[in-house]
Design a protein around this motif. Structure first.
Motif, short mmCIF file in Angstrom:
data_model
loop_
_atom_site.label_atom_id
_atom_site.label_comp_id
_atom_site.label_asym_id
_atom_site.label_seq_id
_atom_site.Cartn_x
_atom_site.Cartn_y
_atom_site.Cartn_z
N ARG A 147 41.83 47.94 78.70
CA ARG A 147 40.61 48.19 77.94
C ARG A 147 40.30 47.07 76.94
NH1 ARG A 147 39.67 53.82 78.34
NH2 ARG A 147 40.04 54.29 80.55
N VAL A 148 41.33 46.47 76.38
CA VAL A 148 41.12 45.43 75.36
C VAL A 148 41.03 44.05 76.00
CG1 VAL A 148 42.07 44.35 73.29
CG2 VAL A 148 42.24 46.83 73.59
N LYS A 149 41.96 43.78 76.94
CA LYS A 149 41.93 42.54 77.73
C LYS A 149 41.87 41.28 76.87
CE LYS A 149 39.65 44.85 81.61
NZ LYS A 149 38.49 44.90 82.51
N ALA A 150 42.68 41.28 75.80
CA ALA A 150 42.81 40.11 74.91
C ALA A 150 41.51 39.74 74.21
CB ALA A 150 43.35 38.90 75.69
N ASP A 151 40.54 40.64 74.18
CA ASP A 151 39.30 40.40 73.45
C ASP A 151 39.59 40.49 71.96
OD1 ASP A 151 36.86 40.53 72.15
OD2 ASP A 151 35.91 41.81 73.66
N PRO A 152 39.43 39.39 71.20
CA PRO A 152 39.78 39.41 69.77
C PRO A 152 38.97 40.44 68.98
CG PRO A 152 38.56 37.41 70.35
CD PRO A 152 38.94 38.08 71.63
N ASP A 153 37.76 40.73 69.43
CA ASP A 153 36.95 41.73 68.73
C ASP A 153 37.48 43.14 68.92
OD1 ASP A 153 35.21 39.79 67.78
OD2 ASP A 153 33.88 39.94 69.53
N LYS A 154 38.31 43.33 69.96
CA LYS A 154 38.89 44.64 70.21
C LYS A 154 40.37 44.70 69.82
CE LYS A 154 35.83 45.64 74.13
NZ LYS A 154 35.78 45.95 75.59
#
Length: 263
Positions: A147-154
Protein backbone atom coordinates in the motif's frame (compact mmCIF):
# COMPACT_ATOMS: atom_id res chain seq x y z
CA UNK A 1 7.12 -25.42 -21.37
CA UNK A 2 10.61 -24.79 -20.02
CA UNK A 3 10.66 -22.82 -16.80
CA UNK A 4 13.42 -20.29 -16.22
CA UNK A 5 16.02 -21.13 -13.56
CA UNK A 6 14.99 -24.81 -13.50
CA UNK A 7 17.44 -27.65 -14.10
CA UNK A 8 17.19 -31.37 -13.35
CA UNK A 9 19.35 -32.99 -10.69
CA UNK A 10 19.68 -36.29 -8.86
CA UNK A 11 21.08 -39.62 -9.92
CA UNK A 12 18.51 -40.04 -12.67
CA UNK A 13 18.11 -36.30 -13.37
CA UNK A 14 14.45 -36.46 -12.39
CA UNK A 15 14.34 -33.86 -9.61
CA UNK A 16 13.66 -30.27 -10.71
CA UNK A 17 15.78 -27.65 -8.99
CA UNK A 18 15.29 -23.89 -8.93
CA UNK A 19 18.82 -22.45 -9.20
CA UNK A 20 19.37 -18.71 -9.53
CA UNK A 21 22.47 -16.61 -9.01
CA UNK A 22 22.26 -14.17 -6.11
CA UNK A 23 23.20 -10.59 -7.03
CA UNK A 24 26.91 -9.98 -6.42
CA UNK A 25 26.25 -7.04 -4.10
CA UNK A 26 24.55 -9.23 -1.48
CA UNK A 27 26.41 -12.53 -1.87
CA UNK A 28 28.74 -11.80 1.04
CA UNK A 29 25.82 -10.93 3.32
CA UNK A 30 24.09 -14.23 2.51
CA UNK A 31 27.27 -16.27 2.44
CA UNK A 32 26.54 -17.93 -0.88
CA UNK A 33 26.47 -17.34 -4.62
CA UNK A 34 23.41 -19.37 -5.56
CA UNK A 35 19.82 -19.60 -4.39
CA UNK A 36 18.78 -23.24 -4.76
CA UNK A 37 15.54 -25.05 -3.90
CA UNK A 38 14.46 -28.55 -4.94
CA UNK A 39 10.87 -28.61 -6.18
CA UNK A 40 8.44 -31.18 -4.83
CA UNK A 41 6.40 -31.33 -8.01
CA UNK A 42 7.78 -32.43 -11.36
CA UNK A 43 5.13 -31.24 -13.80
CA UNK A 44 1.79 -29.57 -14.32
CA UNK A 45 0.02 -26.70 -12.60
CA UNK A 46 1.39 -27.56 -9.16
CA UNK A 47 4.96 -27.30 -10.43
CA UNK A 48 4.25 -23.92 -12.04
CA UNK A 49 2.63 -22.63 -8.83
CA UNK A 50 5.61 -23.84 -6.80
CA UNK A 51 8.04 -22.24 -9.27
CA UNK A 52 6.20 -18.91 -8.98
CA UNK A 53 6.20 -19.08 -5.17
CA UNK A 54 9.94 -19.80 -5.05
CA UNK A 55 10.59 -16.92 -7.45
CA UNK A 56 8.65 -14.56 -5.17
CA UNK A 57 10.67 -15.85 -2.22
CA UNK A 58 13.89 -15.08 -4.09
CA UNK A 59 12.71 -11.54 -4.86
CA UNK A 60 11.79 -10.93 -1.20
CA UNK A 61 15.13 -12.30 -0.03
CA UNK A 62 17.04 -9.96 -2.35
CA UNK A 63 14.94 -6.92 -1.41
CA UNK A 64 15.13 -7.52 2.32
CA UNK A 65 18.87 -8.28 2.30
CA UNK A 66 19.50 -5.08 0.35
CA UNK A 67 17.51 -3.08 2.92
CA UNK A 68 19.35 -4.77 5.78
CA UNK A 69 22.72 -3.85 4.26
CA UNK A 70 21.53 -0.23 4.09
CA UNK A 71 20.65 -0.31 7.78
CA UNK A 72 16.92 -0.59 7.13
CA UNK A 73 16.42 -3.90 8.89
CA UNK A 74 12.78 -4.22 9.90
CA UNK A 75 12.43 -7.98 9.82
CA UNK A 76 10.09 -9.78 12.18
CA UNK A 77 11.10 -12.88 14.18
CA UNK A 78 9.28 -15.04 11.62
CA UNK A 79 11.18 -13.40 8.75
CA UNK A 80 14.50 -13.81 10.57
CA UNK A 81 13.75 -17.51 10.98
CA UNK A 82 12.69 -17.87 7.34
CA UNK A 83 15.92 -16.20 6.17
CA UNK A 84 17.93 -18.47 8.49
CA UNK A 85 16.19 -21.53 6.96
CA UNK A 86 17.00 -20.34 3.43
CA UNK A 87 20.64 -19.70 4.31
CA UNK A 88 20.91 -23.07 6.05
CA UNK A 89 19.44 -24.94 3.08
CA UNK A 90 21.82 -23.15 0.73
CA UNK A 91 24.81 -24.16 2.84
CA UNK A 92 23.65 -27.77 3.07
CA UNK A 93 23.04 -27.97 -0.68
CA UNK A 94 26.73 -27.19 -1.15
CA UNK A 95 27.88 -30.27 0.79
CA UNK A 96 28.75 -33.24 -1.41
CA UNK A 97 29.24 -36.91 -0.51
CA UNK A 98 27.36 -36.92 2.82
CA UNK A 99 23.79 -37.63 3.74
CA UNK A 100 21.76 -34.68 5.01
CA UNK A 101 22.03 -35.53 8.72
CA UNK A 102 25.82 -35.91 8.59
CA UNK A 103 26.06 -32.67 6.64
CA UNK A 104 24.00 -30.84 9.25
CA UNK A 105 26.41 -31.70 12.04
CA UNK A 106 29.52 -30.77 10.08
CA UNK A 107 28.08 -27.51 8.73
CA UNK A 108 26.80 -26.49 12.16
CA UNK A 109 30.18 -27.10 13.79
CA UNK A 110 31.88 -24.99 11.13
CA UNK A 111 29.39 -22.16 11.56
CA UNK A 112 29.88 -22.08 15.32
CA UNK A 113 33.66 -21.80 14.85
CA UNK A 114 33.11 -18.93 12.39
CA UNK A 115 30.92 -17.08 14.87
CA UNK A 116 27.83 -17.40 12.67
CA UNK A 117 24.44 -16.20 13.87
CA UNK A 118 23.09 -18.87 16.22
CA UNK A 119 19.71 -18.69 14.49
CA UNK A 120 21.35 -19.99 11.30
CA UNK A 121 23.07 -22.75 13.28
CA UNK A 122 19.71 -23.72 14.76
CA UNK A 123 18.16 -23.74 11.28
CA UNK A 124 20.90 -26.08 10.05
CA UNK A 125 20.46 -28.54 12.92
CA UNK A 126 16.69 -28.41 13.39
CA UNK A 127 14.81 -26.77 10.51
CA UNK A 128 11.51 -28.34 11.62
CA UNK A 129 11.45 -26.46 14.92
CA UNK A 130 8.27 -24.47 15.40
CA UNK A 131 8.74 -21.08 13.78
CA UNK A 132 8.12 -17.80 15.58
CA UNK A 133 4.54 -16.60 15.45
CA UNK A 134 3.48 -14.26 12.66
CA UNK A 135 3.23 -10.85 14.30
CA UNK A 136 1.77 -7.43 13.73
CA UNK A 137 5.21 -6.43 12.40
CA UNK A 138 4.76 -8.95 9.56
CA UNK A 139 1.40 -7.36 8.80
CA UNK A 140 2.96 -3.88 8.91
CA UNK A 141 5.66 -4.95 6.46
CA UNK A 142 3.08 -6.42 4.06
CA UNK A 143 1.02 -3.24 4.26
CA UNK A 144 4.11 -1.09 3.63
CA UNK A 145 5.11 -3.17 0.60
CA UNK A 146 1.65 -3.26 -1.01
CA UNK A 147 0.00 0.00 0.00
CA UNK A 148 2.83 2.43 0.77
CA UNK A 149 5.37 1.23 -1.83
CA UNK A 150 8.17 3.49 -0.54
CA UNK A 151 6.10 6.61 -1.26
CA UNK A 152 7.60 9.24 1.10
CA UNK A 153 4.22 10.96 1.41
CA UNK A 154 2.79 7.72 2.80
CA UNK A 155 5.82 6.34 4.64
CA UNK A 156 6.04 9.10 7.25
CA UNK A 157 2.35 8.88 8.26
CA UNK A 158 2.62 5.08 8.47
CA UNK A 159 5.64 5.21 10.76
CA UNK A 160 3.94 7.84 12.89
CA UNK A 161 0.91 5.60 13.21
CA UNK A 162 3.07 2.56 14.02
CA UNK A 163 4.79 4.57 16.76
CA UNK A 164 1.41 5.37 18.34
CA UNK A 165 0.31 1.74 18.10
CA UNK A 166 3.53 0.57 19.79
CA UNK A 167 3.00 3.08 22.60
CA UNK A 168 -0.13 1.12 23.51
CA UNK A 169 0.55 -2.41 22.28
CA UNK A 170 4.31 -2.61 22.75
CA UNK A 171 6.74 -3.60 19.96
CA UNK A 172 4.85 -4.94 16.94
CA UNK A 173 7.29 -7.85 16.70
CA UNK A 174 6.01 -9.08 20.07
CA UNK A 175 2.30 -8.99 19.16
CA UNK A 176 1.19 -12.26 17.48
CA UNK A 177 -1.34 -11.46 14.78
CA UNK A 178 -3.65 -14.23 16.00
CA UNK A 179 -3.72 -12.58 19.44
CA UNK A 180 -4.96 -9.23 18.16
CA UNK A 181 -8.43 -8.59 19.59
CA UNK A 182 -11.04 -5.83 19.53
CA UNK A 183 -9.83 -4.91 22.99
CA UNK A 184 -6.48 -3.85 21.54
CA UNK A 185 -8.25 -1.57 19.09
CA UNK A 186 -10.28 -0.05 21.91
CA UNK A 187 -7.08 0.55 23.90
CA UNK A 188 -5.49 2.34 20.96
CA UNK A 189 -8.64 4.38 20.43
CA UNK A 190 -8.73 5.34 24.10
CA UNK A 191 -5.11 6.46 23.97
CA UNK A 192 -5.64 8.55 20.84
CA UNK A 193 -8.80 10.20 22.18
CA UNK A 194 -7.89 10.72 25.82
CA UNK A 195 -4.12 10.79 26.20
CA UNK A 196 -2.28 11.56 22.99
CA UNK A 197 -1.51 15.21 22.25
CA UNK A 198 -0.04 16.84 19.17
CA UNK A 199 3.01 19.09 19.38
CA UNK A 200 0.78 22.10 19.92
CA UNK A 201 -0.88 20.36 22.86
CA UNK A 202 -4.18 19.82 21.09
CA UNK A 203 -6.10 16.58 20.87
CA UNK A 204 -6.55 14.68 17.63
CA UNK A 205 -9.82 15.35 15.84
CA UNK A 206 -12.49 12.69 15.64
CA UNK A 207 -11.71 12.28 11.94
CA UNK A 208 -8.00 11.81 12.67
CA UNK A 209 -8.69 9.15 15.29
CA UNK A 210 -11.06 7.37 12.90
CA UNK A 211 -8.41 7.46 10.18
CA UNK A 212 -5.78 6.04 12.55
CA UNK A 213 -8.05 3.16 13.55
CA UNK A 214 -8.87 2.47 9.91
CA UNK A 215 -5.15 2.14 9.12
CA UNK A 216 -4.66 -0.24 12.05
CA UNK A 217 -7.57 -2.36 10.84
CA UNK A 218 -6.25 -2.34 7.26
CA UNK A 219 -2.77 -3.43 8.40
CA UNK A 220 -4.16 -6.38 10.36
CA UNK A 221 -6.69 -7.39 7.70
CA UNK A 222 -4.25 -7.25 4.78
CA UNK A 223 -1.62 -9.10 6.78
CA UNK A 224 -4.02 -11.91 7.68
CA UNK A 225 -5.28 -12.21 4.10
CA UNK A 226 -1.83 -12.33 2.47
CA UNK A 227 -0.43 -14.76 5.02
CA UNK A 228 -3.48 -16.99 4.56
CA UNK A 229 -3.03 -16.89 0.77
CA UNK A 230 0.61 -17.93 1.10
CA UNK A 231 -0.34 -20.73 3.50
CA UNK A 232 -2.97 -22.05 1.06
CA UNK A 233 -0.41 -22.13 -1.77
CA UNK A 234 1.99 -23.95 0.53
CA UNK A 235 -0.68 -26.49 1.47
CA UNK A 236 -1.51 -27.17 -2.16
CA UNK A 237 2.15 -27.64 -3.02
CA UNK A 238 2.57 -30.09 -0.16
CA UNK A 239 -0.51 -32.06 -1.21
CA UNK A 240 -2.40 -31.27 1.99
CA UNK A 241 -5.96 -30.32 2.62
CA UNK A 242 -6.59 -26.68 3.39
CA UNK A 243 -8.38 -26.20 6.67
CA UNK A 244 -9.15 -23.37 9.04
CA UNK A 245 -6.90 -23.96 12.00
CA UNK A 246 -5.28 -21.48 14.32
CA UNK A 247 -1.68 -22.22 13.66
CA UNK A 248 0.63 -24.66 11.90
CA UNK A 249 4.41 -24.61 11.54
CA UNK A 250 6.07 -26.02 8.44
CA UNK A 251 9.70 -25.43 7.40
CA UNK A 252 9.98 -22.04 9.00
CA UNK A 253 6.52 -20.66 8.20
CA UNK A 254 4.04 -20.10 11.02
CA UNK A 255 0.58 -19.96 9.49
CA UNK A 256 -2.44 -17.95 10.55
CA UNK A 257 -4.79 -20.26 8.67
CA UNK A 258 -2.89 -23.33 7.71
CA UNK A 259 -2.96 -26.96 6.73
CA UNK A 260 -4.05 -30.24 8.13
CA UNK A 261 -2.88 -33.63 6.99
CA UNK A 262 -5.38 -35.59 4.87
CA UNK A 263 -7.47 -37.95 6.96
Amino acid sequence: MKLKYIDMVGKDKSTPRYRRRIPTRIQAALGREWFQVHLRNQSGAKMIAEWETIGSEFDRLVAETTKRMKGENNRSPAMLWRDAILRAEGLLDGVQGLDRDEARTIVAEGLVKQGEDLLVVRAVLAPSLEAPAITLLDARNIYAAERVKADPDKTTPLERHVSRMEHVLGPLKDMPLVSLKREHGRNVRGYLWNTYRKKDGKKLSVDSVSRELSIMSAIASLGRRRIWERSVIGCILRGRQVGLVNCDADRGVNLIMGCKEPV
